[in-house]
Design an enzyme around this catalytic site. Structure first.
Site, PDB file in Angstrom:
ATOM      1  N   ASP A 143       0.907  -1.217   0.020  1.00 47.44           N
ATOM      2  CA  ASP A 143       0.003  -0.001   0.035  1.00 47.44           C
ATOM      3  C   ASP A 143       0.888   1.033   0.221  1.00 47.44           C
ATOM      4  O   ASP A 143       1.461   1.598   1.056  1.00 47.44           O
ATOM      5  CB  ASP A 143      -0.764   0.093   1.476  1.00 47.44           C
ATOM      6  CG  ASP A 143      -1.972  -1.071   1.238  1.00 47.44           C
ATOM      7  OD1 ASP A 143      -2.891  -0.914   0.468  1.00 47.44           O
ATOM      8  OD2 ASP A 143      -1.815  -1.970   2.020  1.00 47.44           O
ATOM      9  N   ARG A 212      -7.174  10.650   2.155  1.00 46.54           N
ATOM     10  CA  ARG A 212      -6.758   9.572   1.184  1.00 46.54           C
ATOM     11  C   ARG A 212      -7.785   9.675  -0.212  1.00 46.54           C
ATOM     12  O   ARG A 212      -7.234   9.293  -1.257  1.00 46.54           O
ATOM     13  CB  ARG A 212      -7.149   8.084   1.528  1.00 46.54           C
ATOM     14  CG  ARG A 212      -6.181   7.931   2.918  1.00 46.54           C
ATOM     15  CD  ARG A 212      -6.563   6.648   3.492  1.00 46.54           C
ATOM     16  NE  ARG A 212      -6.310   5.301   2.764  1.00 46.54           N
ATOM     17  CZ  ARG A 212      -6.722   4.200   3.385  1.00 46.54           C
ATOM     18  NH1 ARG A 212      -7.255   4.079   4.607  1.00 46.54           N
ATOM     19  NH2 ARG A 212      -6.432   3.051   2.483  1.00 46.54           N
ATOM     20  N   LYS A 242      -9.333   0.796  -5.328  1.00 46.85           N
ATOM     21  CA  LYS A 242      -9.975   0.438  -4.110  1.00 46.85           C
ATOM     22  C   LYS A 242     -10.672   1.647  -3.302  1.00 46.85           C
ATOM     23  O   LYS A 242     -10.436   2.783  -3.614  1.00 46.85           O
ATOM     24  CB  LYS A 242      -8.796  -0.086  -3.058  1.00 46.85           C
ATOM     25  CG  LYS A 242      -7.882   0.877  -2.731  1.00 46.85           C
ATOM     26  CD  LYS A 242      -6.837   0.439  -1.668  1.00 46.85           C
ATOM     27  CE  LYS A 242      -6.114   1.258  -0.958  1.00 46.85           C
ATOM     28  NZ  LYS A 242      -4.827   0.918  -0.345  1.00 46.85           N
ATOM     29  N   HIS A 243     -11.575   1.262  -2.302  1.00 40.28           N
ATOM     30  CA  HIS A 243     -12.082  -0.042  -1.956  1.00 40.28           C
ATOM     31  C   HIS A 243     -13.411  -0.089  -2.250  1.00 40.28           C
ATOM     32  O   HIS A 243     -14.454   0.394  -2.007  1.00 40.28           O
ATOM     33  CB  HIS A 243     -12.019   0.005  -0.257  1.00 40.28           C
ATOM     34  CG  HIS A 243     -10.691   0.267   0.209  1.00 40.28           C
ATOM     35  ND1 HIS A 243     -10.548   1.702   0.392  1.00 40.28           N
ATOM     36  CD2 HIS A 243      -9.829  -0.386   0.937  1.00 40.28           C
ATOM     37  CE1 HIS A 243      -9.363   1.953   1.105  1.00 40.28           C
ATOM     38  NE2 HIS A 243      -8.833   0.499   1.492  1.00 40.28           N
ATOM     39  N   HIS A 255     -11.809  -2.337   9.390  1.00 37.88           N
ATOM     40  CA  HIS A 255     -10.700  -2.951  10.141  1.00 37.88           C
ATOM     41  C   HIS A 255     -11.384  -3.515  11.435  1.00 37.88           C
ATOM     42  O   HIS A 255     -11.087  -4.764  11.903  1.00 37.88           O
ATOM     43  CB  HIS A 255      -9.256  -2.153  10.543  1.00 37.88           C
ATOM     44  CG  HIS A 255      -8.586  -1.756   9.251  1.00 37.88           C
ATOM     45  ND1 HIS A 255      -8.716  -0.837   8.530  1.00 37.88           N
ATOM     46  CD2 HIS A 255      -7.448  -2.626   9.024  1.00 37.88           C
ATOM     47  CE1 HIS A 255      -7.985  -0.983   7.420  1.00 37.88           C
ATOM     48  NE2 HIS A 255      -6.985  -1.620   7.806  1.00 37.88           N
ATOM     49  N   ASP A 328      -9.541  -7.090   0.190  1.00 32.56           N
ATOM     50  CA  ASP A 328      -8.772  -6.485   1.409  1.00 32.56           C
ATOM     51  C   ASP A 328      -8.453  -7.506   2.520  1.00 32.56           C
ATOM     52  O   ASP A 328      -8.982  -8.714   2.143  1.00 32.56           O
ATOM     53  CB  ASP A 328      -9.662  -5.513   1.989  1.00 32.56           C
ATOM     54  CG  ASP A 328      -8.859  -4.149   2.616  1.00 32.56           C
ATOM     55  OD1 ASP A 328      -7.675  -4.283   2.778  1.00 32.56           O
ATOM     56  OD2 ASP A 328      -9.547  -3.263   2.817  1.00 32.56           O
TER      57      ASP A 328
END
Length: 581
Positions: A143, A212, A242-243, A255, A328
């Site tokens: 990444d 991001r 992504k995502h 996460h 992922d």
């Protein structure tokens, strides 16, 4: 700057080792056919003898030949990508490469303190993989989005990031960001990057996406994402969007939980999926599936990463995607909380349409993830065919991008990595990008406050978290006589109020909710207060009483240098917020 034309052409020999193997095969076959042709026939019937990654042929045809020669276990291995703990390859990851010939490895931040050492690690893993029965190289992924997300540290460039690209607004900035990041990765033997991120800046409170994102405009995100991907390909690195189908409309982090994004399919199609639709049309080779549920769509409660409706019906059938889909990390709670076992999650991910399943850890060789998948292939012909189809797709991508002129060398040179990182040309570009992206958010027009000069500033206080040393470094260059105040997370605000009372101008580094808490303690002071926003500028919406605000979008040294240059008027601030306040 000269960027090479990277037309792909077949490469018969990857290195001297492969040349020796081919010569050995030829001479061995010649001797056997003189001795006994039947012995030769039996030997070449063994899977792998008659096929090699380095044989000639189109990627599609050669991928089919290799896949047909594979056992079920060898085909399944191409779908596996694992991480490991430590800077050197663990014995367990080496066993997976040597004994199972897995398809890929993932480099995380804990593997990368020393970039020259990382190049040696990649070399060791690739040499082991190239000695496998089909001489297939590993996908070596990481990444390296730029900005906030930079898993390979060491001597690699610190960059302004996606939101800075969105603030500059130039597709060429996206292209060259992808190119220079890719050029550094190529020196380390990293041939796949999990970037660009094309999630939208929809939920302002997102702790996972924030800077991001390129911004909140889906068309602009698609344009900039496609340009970034083109730049990566120009450096020989496989980009991964992504995502999918979009992580930007939730404040939750996949996460730790499975986020539920309650929007209709029409909204999803016309907003989150627009960048993917554009990039699929541009030929993006890989897409990462996210652990996100959209209960108001036909995907229901199932995470998109485990949903055949999202991966097959929407992505492949409606959008026409022909590349590979990679999950992922399947150890994230957004995935495992739904299926409640690693092995069932792995099987569902493959059955739903992922071509590669990725884990941040290395399982044991006979972990249930492996044994359960092998048993399922033996007992379920339909699942077996799904695995073999994905293996063929992975092989075709490898043959397209990992061999030929311009591809990333399988065996990186640690000496070059040590000498040529960071990329000098890239460093100059990233500083210019940081300068183009600086945004004066308040006031409008800026001339009523800016520039803040040594003559009109009076006594200057630089205040901010102790985490951001470059803020003070470049602040003191701009204001050599400034005093400074550094605080930690749970600081008592009474002290900063006392220090601020002795200043005329306060320049405050703002990055998160704790910084916002400290800054708010100064609201009743009759002072000129300039907020120096880094990362997401969303917190500026909560402090309308400040005198002025400047936004940069990362904590890279160049971003701090550019921000202070704009404050003192050394250069104009040309950036535009890539979303509406």
């Amino acid at each position: 700057m000269k960027i090479k034309n990277l037309s792909i052409c077949p490469r018969i020999f990857t290195d001297f080792h492969e040349l020796k193997l081919r010569l050995f095969r030829f001479l061995f076959s010649f001797v056997l056919i003189r001795v006994n042709p039947w012995i030769l026939f039996l030997i070449i019937s063994v899977p792998g003898f008659a096929q090699s990654f380095n044989d000639t042929g189109t990627p599609r045809d050669l991928a089919a030949r290799i896949e047909n020669a594979m056992t079920d276990e060898q085909a399944l291995s191409q779908l596996l990508m694992f991480g490991w703990v430590g800077e050197d390859p663990s014995p367990l990851i080496m066993d997976w490469v040597r004994q199972r010939n897995i398809g890929g490895i993932k480099i995380f931040g804990w593997n990368t303190n020393d970039t020259a050492r990382l190049a040696r690690t990649v070399s060791q893993l690739q040499r082991a993989s190239l000695q496998g029965p089909f001489h297939i190289p590993l996908l070596v992924a990481t990444d390296q989005e730029g900005g906030w997300i930079r898993h390979i540290k060491g001597n690699t460039s610190e960059t302004p990031g996606n939101m800075a690209i969105g603030a500059s607004g130039y597709p060429r900035d996206a292209y060259l960001s992808g190119y220079y990041i890719g050029r550094e990765l190529a020196l380390l033997g990293v041939n796949m990057n999990f970037a660009p991120t094309v999630d939208l800046f929809t939920d302002r409170e997102s702790v996972l996406i924030g800077p991001r994102a390129f911004g909140n405009d889906p068309v602009r995100a698609g344009i900039l994402g496609a340009a970034f991907a083109r730049g990566q390909l120009a450096a020989g690195v496989i980009p991964t969007a992504k995502h999918y189908p979009g992580h930007g409309a939730t404040a939750l982090d996949s996460h730790g939980v499975l986020p539920r994004i309650e929007i209709s399919y029409d909204t999803l199609w016309e907003r989150e999926l627009v960048p993917y639709r554009m990039m699929v049309a541009e030929g993006i080779p890989a897409i990462m599936s996210g652990h996100l549920s959209f209960p108001l769509t036909d995907g229901g409660q199932t995470p998109a990463s485990l949903s055949s409706w999202f991966l097959r019906t929407v992505l492949r059938e409606r959008m026409g995607f022909r590349g590979i889909v990679i999950t992922d990390d399947l150890e994230m709670m957004g995935a495992i909380s739904y299926m409640r076992s690693f092995e069932r999650t792995a099987k569902q991910a493959i059955a739903a349409g992922n071509d590669i399943i990725m884990y941040s850890r290395t399982p044991f060789l006979n972990d249930q993830i492996w044994t359960y998948l092998v048993r399922s292939m033996r007992e379920e012909p339909e699942f077996r065919q799904i695995v073999r189809t994905s293996a063929r797709r992975v092989l075709e991508m490898k043959l397209t991008y990992l061999k030929g002129h311009g591809s990333v060398p399988h065996i990186p040179d640690p000496a070059r990595a040590g000498a040529e990182l960071p990329d000098a040309e890239g460093q100059a570009f990233f500083l210019n990008l940081a300068a183009r992206s600086v945004t004066i958010v308040k006031p409008n027009p800026p001339s009523s406050v800016f520039p803040v000069t040594r003559e009109n500033a009076g006594r200057v206080l630089l205040a901010g978290s102790s985490r951001y040393g470059y803020f003070f470094t470049y602040g003191r260059i701009a204001f050599p006589r400034a005093t400074h105040y550094r605080f930690t997370g749970a600081t008592d605000t009474s002290e900063i109020i006392s220090v601020a009372n002795g200043a005329d101008t306060i320049i405050f580094c703002l990055s998160d909710s704790n910084d916002l808490r400290v800054l708010r303690s100064l609201s009743n002071l009759n002072k000129r207060i300039i907020a120096f926003s880094i990362l997401s500028p969303v917190h500026l919406e909560n402090i309308p009483w400040i005198t002025g605000a400047v936004a940069v979008y990362s904590y890279a040294p160049g971003s701090f240098a550019a921000g202070f240059s704009a404050i003192i008027g050394r250069m104009p601030a040309q950036g535009v917020l890539p979303y509406e306040l």
